[in-house]
Design a protein around this motif. Structure first.
Motif, PDB file in Angstrom:
ATOM      1  N   SER A 157     -56.737 -22.974   5.664  1.00  0.00           N
ATOM      2  CA  SER A 157     -57.768 -23.206   4.365  1.00  0.00           C
ATOM      3  C   SER A 157     -57.966 -22.136   3.374  1.00  0.00           C
ATOM      4  O   SER A 157     -58.605 -22.161   2.205  1.00  0.00           O
ATOM      5  N   ILE A 158     -57.085 -21.125   3.567  1.00  0.00           N
ATOM      6  CA  ILE A 158     -57.147 -19.804   2.636  1.00  0.00           C
ATOM      7  C   ILE A 158     -55.713 -20.041   1.771  1.00  0.00           C
ATOM      8  O   ILE A 158     -54.767 -19.914   2.362  1.00  0.00           O
ATOM      9  N   PRO A 159     -55.993 -20.019   0.370  1.00  0.00           N
ATOM     10  CA  PRO A 159     -54.689 -20.216  -0.016  1.00  0.00           C
ATOM     11  C   PRO A 159     -53.852 -19.149   0.189  1.00  0.00           C
ATOM     12  O   PRO A 159     -53.965 -17.993   0.449  1.00  0.00           O
ATOM     13  N   LYS A 160     -52.324 -19.683   0.131  1.00  0.00           N
ATOM     14  CA  LYS A 160     -51.342 -18.471   0.476  1.00  0.00           C
ATOM     15  C   LYS A 160     -51.241 -17.269  -0.015  1.00  0.00           C
ATOM     16  O   LYS A 160     -51.107 -16.076   0.748  1.00  0.00           O
ATOM     17  N   GLU A 161     -51.655 -17.124  -1.469  1.00  0.00           N
ATOM     18  CA  GLU A 161     -51.404 -16.050  -2.076  1.00  0.00           C
ATOM     19  C   GLU A 161     -52.608 -15.021  -1.781  1.00  0.00           C
ATOM     20  O   GLU A 161     -52.430 -13.798  -1.472  1.00  0.00           O
ATOM     21  N   GLU A 162     -53.964 -15.730  -1.474  1.00  0.00           N
ATOM     22  CA  GLU A 162     -54.870 -14.805  -0.802  1.00  0.00           C
ATOM     23  C   GLU A 162     -54.658 -14.373   0.523  1.00  0.00           C
ATOM     24  O   GLU A 162     -55.019 -13.166   0.876  1.00  0.00           O
ATOM     25  N   ARG A 163     -54.067 -15.265   1.329  1.00  0.00           N
ATOM     26  CA  ARG A 163     -53.797 -14.861   2.564  1.00  0.00           C
ATOM     27  C   ARG A 163     -52.818 -13.934   2.874  1.00  0.00           C
ATOM     28  O   ARG A 163     -53.100 -12.757   3.460  1.00  0.00           O
ATOM     29  N   GLU A 164     -51.620 -13.885   2.041  1.00  0.00           N
ATOM     30  CA  GLU A 164     -50.772 -12.797   1.897  1.00  0.00           C
ATOM     31  C   GLU A 164     -51.297 -11.251   1.535  1.00  0.00           C
ATOM     32  O   GLU A 164     -50.585 -10.654   2.004  1.00  0.00           O
ATOM     33  N   LYS A 165     -52.313 -11.553   0.724  1.00  0.00           N
ATOM     34  CA  LYS A 165     -52.544 -10.134   0.253  1.00  0.00           C
ATOM     35  C   LYS A 165     -53.524  -9.510   1.257  1.00  0.00           C
ATOM     36  O   LYS A 165     -53.198  -8.136   1.331  1.00  0.00           O
ATOM     37  N   THR A 166     -53.954 -10.077   2.339  1.00  0.00           N
ATOM     38  CA  THR A 166     -54.510  -9.536   3.470  1.00  0.00           C
ATOM     39  C   THR A 166     -53.564  -9.372   4.612  1.00  0.00           C
ATOM     40  O   THR A 166     -54.080  -8.716   5.760  1.00  0.00           O
ATOM     41  N   GLY A 167     -52.286  -9.789   4.564  1.00  0.00           N
ATOM     42  CA  GLY A 167     -51.172  -9.508   5.717  1.00  0.00           C
ATOM     43  C   GLY A 167     -50.972 -10.805   6.313  1.00  0.00           C
ATOM     44  O   GLY A 167     -50.281 -10.704   7.345  1.00  0.00           O
ATOM     45  N   VAL A 168     -51.748 -11.899   6.164  1.00  0.00           N
ATOM     46  CA  VAL A 168     -51.446 -13.034   6.955  1.00  0.00           C
ATOM     47  C   VAL A 168     -50.265 -13.858   6.383  1.00  0.00           C
ATOM     48  O   VAL A 168     -50.338 -14.876   5.555  1.00  0.00           O
ATOM     49  N   VAL A 169     -49.272 -13.088   6.628  1.00  0.00           N
ATOM     50  CA  VAL A 169     -47.827 -13.908   6.054  1.00  0.00           C
ATOM     51  C   VAL A 169     -47.414 -14.982   7.207  1.00  0.00           C
ATOM     52  O   VAL A 169     -48.063 -15.233   8.362  1.00  0.00           O
ATOM     53  N   ASP A 170     -46.424 -15.685   6.720  1.00  0.00           N
ATOM     54  CA  ASP A 170     -46.199 -16.946   7.491  1.00  0.00           C
ATOM     55  C   ASP A 170     -45.575 -16.569   8.848  1.00  0.00           C
ATOM     56  O   ASP A 170     -45.519 -17.454   9.672  1.00  0.00           O
TER      57      ASP A 170
END
Ligand SMILES: *Cc1c(COP(=O)(O)O)cnc(C)c1O
Length: 379
Positions: free
Chosen positions: A342-355
């Motif tokens: 539910s968190i947009p991919k770019e927001e997610r990846e900023k915090t390290g939540v990569v695929d």
């Protein structure tokens, strides 16, 4: 009373009716009155229920608070906290936080005119840059989910006090066995009791614990007025769960440490996120404010992408692929497609939540079976 006694006896009285050692499940919506207002302290079960009350007293005891409140889910508990605010108020929140909390803040409460600032709080000083005259609340989750960042609760509490704000801490990951935010200066402790407090993956529930009487009164008012309460059966189950919290957490910590170290030494693993490592950026803060490092671990395998991460979680056998955490059984999750979708991919990846990130909730099974399972799945 020490913590390991509080989990069993904290706030508990034997049932006055028959001396039942466990509180009966008062499966009732209402209570007989002899004359209007002539009752034994209970009128209607949205407002109060004896089984829920026993649980709420246990919550207050284990978190070193004075008042406990139980809700139908963790999100319902967070919802009640934000209802302390008014349109125009602002909240400074941890950026790496539970996806559902982020969704509640941005997709519901922003529409009610509350403004949220999501920031990395690993450096506590940064928080003050976002405080202005409209700020009312600081929302902290530590360890963060799923990146296991550690936020210095004492340092944030000092900022909160200086500006006369409320500080709420989501203590779901650590539990009061490892961390007691009220002792560190927080005003509100929140739990998804669905996780470690319940501990058996059989209930969805939320909790708030506070010390201040005025704040408690307002939260009890919101709990009753908004009505997101939990039922007596679920209250009973979580109360039972709490009785073994200390011994479960001890084993979660032991197994968590063994797995974190196993993964760190594994040639195919790129990075392991676990606050117990000396090279964790806020290891010293973790050591100071926690009594152990818990059973939540995230990791990334070398050169992995979305598909290879999915393959690993699908191949695990004792680690069930599932949302949630904190139960006796080990679970594995893929945050990017599950808890944090539910968190947009770019927001997610900023915090390290990569695929390629995988999150483990290490259970209390035999450690050799768990490591053998990881070994065969990672290959
Ligand atoms: C699960 C969880 C929540 C939400 O709780 P529910 O009981 O699922 O509503 C909030 N915060 C954290 C850290 C969680 O893990």
């Amino acid at each position: 009373m020490k913590f390991n006694t509080k989990t069993i006896h904290g706030g508990q009285k034997h049932d006055p009716a028959y001396g039942a050692v466990m509180p009966p499940i008062y499966q009732t919506s209402t209570y007989a009155q002899t004359t209007p207002g002539g009752h034994k302290g209970f009128e209607y079960s949205r407002t109060h229920n004896p089984t829920r009350k026993a649980l709420e007293d246990s919550f207050a005891s284990i978190e070193n608070g004075k008042f406990g409140l139980a809700f139908g889910s963790g999100l319902a508990a967070i919802d009640a906290v934000i209802k302390l605010l008014k349109p125009g108020d602002e909240v400074v929140s941890t950026n790496d936080l539970y996806g559902g909390t982020y969704r509640l803040f941005t997709k519901i409460f922003e529409d009610f005119g509350i403004k949220f600032h999501f920031i990395g709080m690993e450096n506590a000083d940064k928080v003050e840059d976002y405080v202005n005259e409209n700020t009312k609340l600081i929302w902290v989750e530590t360890p963060t989910n799923p990146m296991m960042n550690i936020i210095d609760i004492k340092a944030i509490a000092a900022i909160s006090k200086k500006h006369n704000l409320l500080l709420a801490v989501d203590n779901t990951f650590a539990t009061p066995y490892l961390q007691r935010p009220l002792d560190l200066g927080a005003d509100i402790v929140m739990h998804s009791a669905t996780k470690y407090l319940g501990g058996h993956s059989d209930v969805v529930m939320g909790a708030l614990i506070v010390k201040d009487e005025k704040l408690a009164e307002r939260l009890y008012f919101i709990q009753n007025a908004s009505g997101a309460v939990c039922g007596p059966q679920d209250s009973f189950l979580v109360l039972r769960g709490i009785k073994t919290l200390h011994i479960r957490m001890q084993r979660h910590c032991e197994n968590g440490e063994a797995i974190a170290k196993y993964l760190k030494n594994h040639p195919k693993i790129e990075k392991v996120y676990w606050p117990g490592f000396e090279d964790h950026p806020n290891h010293e803060v973790a050591k100071a404010q926690m009594d152990g490092f818990g059973g939540m671990i995230s990791f990334v395998t070398k050169g992995s992408d979305y598909d290879s991460a999915i393959k690993i979680v699908e191949n695990l056998k004792f680690f069930t692929l599932a949302e949630s955490l904190g139960g006796v059984e080990s679970l594995a999750g893929h945050p990017a497609s599950m808890t944090h979708a539910s968190i947009p991919k770019e927001e997610r990846e900023k915090t390290g939540v990569v695929d390629s990130l995988i999150r483990l909730s290490v259970g209390i099974e035999d450690i050799n079976d768990l490591i053998a399972d990881l070994e065969q799945a990672i290959g």
